[in-house]
Design an enzyme around this catalytic site. Sequence first.
Site, PDB file in Angstrom:
ATOM      1  N   ASP A   1      49.574  27.046  49.743  1.00 23.48           N
ATOM      2  CA  ASP A   1      50.085  28.372  50.069  1.00 23.48           C
ATOM      3  C   ASP A   1      51.293  28.161  50.975  1.00 23.48           C
ATOM      4  O   ASP A   1      51.183  27.444  51.984  1.00 23.48           O
ATOM      5  CB  ASP A   1      49.033  29.236  50.770  1.00 23.48           C
ATOM      6  CG  ASP A   1      49.414  30.708  50.792  1.00 23.48           C
ATOM      7  OD1 ASP A   1      50.500  31.033  51.341  1.00 23.48           O
ATOM      8  OD2 ASP A   1      48.650  31.532  50.273  1.00 23.48           O
TER       9      ASP A   1
ATOM     10  N   ASN B   1      34.350  37.950  43.008  1.00 23.71           N
ATOM     11  CA  ASN B   1      34.273  37.901  44.465  1.00 23.71           C
ATOM     12  C   ASN B   1      32.875  38.329  44.939  1.00 23.71           C
ATOM     13  O   ASN B   1      32.368  39.362  44.481  1.00 23.71           O
ATOM     14  CB  ASN B   1      35.342  38.834  45.059  1.00 23.71           C
ATOM     15  CG  ASN B   1      35.413  38.766  46.567  1.00 23.71           C
ATOM     16  OD1 ASN B   1      35.230  37.721  47.163  1.00 23.71           O
ATOM     17  ND2 ASN B   1      35.670  39.895  47.193  1.00 23.71           N
TER      18      ASN B   1
ATOM     19  N   HIS C   1      38.402  33.806  35.376  1.00 21.35           N
ATOM     20  CA  HIS C   1      38.257  34.999  36.209  1.00 21.35           C
ATOM     21  C   HIS C   1      36.987  34.869  37.059  1.00 21.35           C
ATOM     22  O   HIS C   1      35.911  35.322  36.685  1.00 21.35           O
ATOM     23  CB  HIS C   1      38.219  36.251  35.325  1.00 21.35           C
ATOM     24  CG  HIS C   1      38.122  37.526  36.098  1.00 21.35           C
ATOM     25  ND1 HIS C   1      37.671  38.700  35.533  1.00 21.35           N
ATOM     26  CD2 HIS C   1      38.420  37.821  37.397  1.00 21.35           C
ATOM     27  CE1 HIS C   1      37.688  39.653  36.447  1.00 21.35           C
ATOM     28  NE2 HIS C   1      38.125  39.142  37.577  1.00 21.35           N
TER      29      HIS C   1
ATOM     30  N   ASN D   1      37.312  43.897  33.374  1.00 22.75           N
ATOM     31  CA  ASN D   1      38.137  44.948  33.978  1.00 22.75           C
ATOM     32  C   ASN D   1      38.653  45.972  32.976  1.00 22.75           C
ATOM     33  O   ASN D   1      39.089  47.043  33.387  1.00 22.75           O
ATOM     34  CB  ASN D   1      39.273  44.325  34.774  1.00 22.75           C
ATOM     35  CG  ASN D   1      38.780  43.802  36.109  1.00 22.75           C
ATOM     36  OD1 ASN D   1      37.771  44.277  36.616  1.00 22.75           O
ATOM     37  ND2 ASN D   1      39.454  42.822  36.664  1.00 22.75           N
TER      38      ASN D   1
END
Length: 293
Positions: A40, A151, A148, A198
């Site tokens: 990152d 969470n 995918h 989704n």
Amino acid sequence: MRSGSRPPATTPIGVVGAGTMGVGVAQCFAEAGYPVTLHDPDPAARAAGERRLRTGLRAARLLRRPAPGDPPAEVAARVRWASAPDALAGAALVVECGPERMDVKERILGTLDATCGPDTVLASCTSAIPVDILAGHTGRPDRVLATHFMNPAHLKDAVEVVRGPRTSEKSLATVLTLLDAIGKRAHLVRDSPGFVSNRVLMPMINDAAARVEEGTADAETVDLVFTDCFGHAMGPLRTADLIGLDTVLDSLVVLRETTGDPRFEPTALLRDLVERGHRGRKSGRGFHIYEIR
């Protein structure tokens, strides 16, 4: 895949993004013994990510049975934090966990394509963007697919795996073997905007938000209808808070753009919550209020 076909835990793994999903994915591999490099560019994000990893490791020992075998400090030491993408050059698999915005993910995949070795498999943790769109921004569409993770990644046992039309059998086998090795069940689906999860969940969340917006019921009651009447473990608005309302909003925008379906037009209430910084559990407030620890 059976354990006899599992790759050695020396296989290097890369992750992009020190947010909630990136750190969660890194934890999954590190707990299974794999060396992980997490990239990152933002030093503040990396620092927050290290704290998030320690919290996640403590939570895993409290909530998972049987508890993970290695001490948290030993697992954390397997994760190397990197400011530059070239640290990922030697990874066998890189999981991209950037924000759910098409331009951001396309840029990340392009950078990884230019940085990583020719055999590296690139997996996006996208929750809505078609794999083939992302693959088209690389010179290796046969080695691009989606993993995918849900969470919190370290507490979820399954991953929605999306094979693009140009994803090779070898790349798919590499990912399925690694997921098996870290104890994740892979549910394989074909490429499509939003995939299965989704494409179904986001309009439900959007419709639930609309019921609150129009005054049919408050958020608590909407969720209670699903938990008490239907027996769901969590209502749609608490689910949205867990995902992160900013991610939900970004996913709806992607789905509206890629399908043209007006059902995916985000409600004004959702946009307003995100604009005010109410992003769900991670910010302490979304459709519901939470205690941040």
